[in-house]
Design a protein around this motif. Structure first.
Motif, PDB file in Angstrom:
ATOM      1  N   ALA A 211      52.478  52.500  -1.082  1.00 13.43           N
ATOM      2  CA  ALA A 211      53.863  51.400  -0.789  1.00 13.43           C
ATOM      3  C   ALA A 211      53.553  50.171  -2.292  1.00 13.43           C
ATOM      4  N   MET A 212      54.346  51.300  -2.918  1.00 16.98           N
ATOM      5  CA  MET A 212      54.680  50.411  -4.638  1.00 16.98           C
ATOM      6  C   MET A 212      55.305  48.915  -4.897  1.00 16.98           C
ATOM      7  N   LEU A 213      54.017  48.377  -4.996  1.00 18.62           N
ATOM      8  CA  LEU A 213      54.405  46.957  -6.170  1.00 18.62           C
ATOM      9  C   LEU A 213      54.099  46.752  -8.000  1.00 18.62           C
ATOM     10  N   THR A 214      55.413  45.853  -8.143  1.00 14.17           N
ATOM     11  CA  THR A 214      55.161  45.653  -9.797  1.00 14.17           C
ATOM     12  C   THR A 214      54.454  43.721  -9.912  1.00 14.17           C
ATOM     13  N   TYR A 380      55.469  42.659 -23.132  1.00 17.89           N
ATOM     14  CA  TYR A 380      55.366  42.866 -21.554  1.00 17.89           C
ATOM     15  C   TYR A 380      54.492  43.821 -21.478  1.00 17.89           C
ATOM     16  N   LEU A 381      53.608  42.959 -20.013  1.00 23.39           N
ATOM     17  CA  LEU A 381      52.852  45.105 -19.292  1.00 23.39           C
ATOM     18  C   LEU A 381      53.064  44.391 -18.373  1.00 23.39           C
ATOM     19  N   ALA A 382      53.495  45.861 -17.913  1.00 23.82           N
ATOM     20  CA  ALA A 382      53.824  45.975 -16.231  1.00 23.82           C
ATOM     21  C   ALA A 382      52.769  46.688 -15.359  1.00 23.82           C
ATOM     22  N   LEU A 383      51.960  46.698 -13.872  1.00 28.74           N
ATOM     23  CA  LEU A 383      51.125  47.197 -13.667  1.00 28.74           C
ATOM     24  C   LEU A 383      51.822  47.402 -11.757  1.00 28.74           C
ATOM     25  N   SER A 384      52.006  49.164 -12.640  1.00 31.02           N
ATOM     26  CA  SER A 384      52.801  49.339 -11.116  1.00 31.02           C
ATOM     27  C   SER A 384      51.520  49.583  -9.752  1.00 31.02           C
ATOM     28  N   TYR A 385      51.447  49.779  -8.765  1.00 27.92           N
ATOM     29  CA  TYR A 385      50.501  50.391  -8.256  1.00 27.92           C
ATOM     30  C   TYR A 385      50.646  49.980  -6.479  1.00 27.92           C
ATOM     31  N   ASP A 386      49.853  51.489  -6.350  1.00 24.96           N
ATOM     32  CA  ASP A 386      49.944  51.178  -3.920  1.00 24.96           C
ATOM     33  C   ASP A 386      48.755  50.147  -3.338  1.00 24.96           C
ATOM     34  N   HIS A 387      50.235  49.316  -2.402  1.00 28.34           N
ATOM     35  CA  HIS A 387      49.809  47.865  -2.601  1.00 28.34           C
ATOM     36  C   HIS A 387      48.692  48.655  -1.228  1.00 28.34           C
ATOM     37  N   ARG A 388      48.922  49.930  -1.067  1.00 30.86           N
ATOM     38  CA  ARG A 388      47.820  50.693   0.308  1.00 30.86           C
ATOM     39  C   ARG A 388      46.284  50.062  -0.123  1.00 30.86           C
TER      40      ARG A 388
END
Length: 416
Positions: A211-214, A380-388
């Motif tokens: 469940a990817m979100l950035t 700019y920094l971006a963190l994509s993470y597993d929202h689960r």
């Protein structure tokens, strides 16, 4: 006596590969442990070496074929001479060549590959050489063992002032020439390499299973740039390696992973696996595609140790000598698209992990400091993470920890 050349063990869980390129042609002399073929696996290119001194004999498979571990792919004739060990196929090819030489032919392009050519070209490089009508023997190769790369050929073409590829050969006088309309569009079909197929499959699987979100933030790079400029000469003199930005971000990530352990964890079935170590995967560009070697125990390494490890990975990625085990595992990934000029992106999570940090290019932008509008080098920094597994609060907290450590590098020294 002929000795079989078999596909070597390629690593745990890897049972097959693709024959990417033959490095020796039938009839060529080879030495023991000399590379004669290159295999493409899901992760890296692996060279197959000759088991004995001799002459290259029959090749059982063609470039692009899939081969299994332990399969026989060629024979090496021991004790034979290069002149006497040519296979029937080679003899036939030479006969055809002699027949063609006896007849009047059209002007030919510079030789690209052959038994007498010391530089064995990959299909991609051969195609570019032909397109630009260059003599590969006059181009300096920067690949492994002096081999030509596609970039070498393009650089040579650019040096000669070729804006566009030239025709490989002119049609013979009186031969019918197909009319090509101005602005005609062309297509070319190229088989995907095994590595590119694997990259495509894993990225899509990551999108389908997480469940990817950035989340995004920006960071003022002034303090890190000042520290780097102040100490880079002393650092290189003492450690023999340049001080870059990746060691700062790796160290900052280690601190943030300790504060937000969920980002360093992973979901396995119905369990969450928390790790008390930081194995940081670093995305590296290689000629075959993106590879992600792992900096093991980054939490225990010094700045110099991290820089040396990453520099070694980058060099061996270009040479194609990374080992499969060096790309296994990893608890967190850092991907630096800024080296290619990226302003902002949403990186995709590496399978088996829960987050990836995307870095981007540094550029001066107006910001407010102490009530004044000033120019600062911002990223700019971006963190994509597993929202689960990772909540929004944890993701934002993690990114803020990175920002704080980069804007005040003293935190990296006192573990704050």
């Amino acid at each position: 006596m002929a000795t079989e050349v078999k596909v070597p063990t390629l690593g745990e869980s890897i049972t097959e590969a693709t024959l990417g390129q033959w490095l020796k042609a039938p009839g060529e002399a080879v030495k023991a442990d000399e590379p004669i073929a290159s295999l493409e696996t899901d992760k890296v290119a692996v060279e197959v070496n000759s088991p004995v001194d001799g002459v290259m004999g029959e090749q059982a498979v063609a470039e692009g074929d899939t081969v299994e571990v332990g399969a026989v792919i060629a024979l090496v004739n021991e004790g034979a001479s290069a002149a006497s060990a040519a296979t029937p196929a080679v003899a036939d090819r030479n006969a055809v060549g002699q027949a063609e030489a006896a007849a009047p032919t059209e002007p030919a392009a510079a030789p690209v590959d052959g038994d007498d050519d010391p530089k064995t070209l990959s299909p991609a490089v051969r195609r570019v050489v032909l397109e630009h009508g260059l003599d590969p023997s006059k181009i300096r190769g920067t690949g492994k063992d002096g081999r030509l790369t596609k970039d070498d050929v393009l650089a040579a073409a650019k040096a000669q002032g070729q804006a566009k590829p030239v025709a490989v050969s002119a049609p013979a006088a009186g031969a019918p020439v197909a009319a090509v309309a101005a602005g005609a569009r062309k297509e070319e079909r190229v088989r995907m390499t095994r590595l590119r197929q694997t990259i495509a499959s894993r990225l899509k699987e990551s999108q389908n299973t997480t469940a990817m979100l950035t989340t995004y933030n920006d960071v003022d790079m002034t303090a890190v740039m000042d520290a780097r400029n102040r100490y880079k000469d002393l650092f290189e003199k003492k450690h023999g390696i340049r001080l870059g930005f990746m060691s700062f971000f790796a160290k900052a990530a280690v601190l943030a992973l300790r504060d937000v352990p969920a980002v360093n964890a992973a979901i396995e079935g119905d369990e969450i696996v928390y790790r008390d170590y930081a194995d940081i995967s670093v995305a590296v560009s290689a000629p075959q595609g993106l590879v992600v070697p792992v900096v093991r125990d980054a939490d225990k390494l010094s700045f110099a140790g991290i820089e040396k490890t990453i520099a070694d990975f980058g060099k061996r990625a270009k040479d194609g000598t990374l080992k499969i085990e060096e790309m296994k595992g990893g608890t967190f990934t850092i991907s630096n698209g800024g080296v290619f000029g990226s302003l902002l992106s949403s990186p995709i999570i590496n399978l088996g992990q829960s987050a990836v940090l995307g870095l981007h290019r540094i550029e001066e932008r107006p910001v407010v400091r102490d009530g004044q509008i000033v120019a600062r080098p911002m990223m700019y920094l971006a963190l994509s993470y597993d929202h689960r597994l990772v909540d929004g609060r944890e993701a934002v907290t993690f990114l803020v920890r990175i920002k704080e450590a980069i804007e005040d590098p003293t935190r990296l020294l006192i573990d704050l």
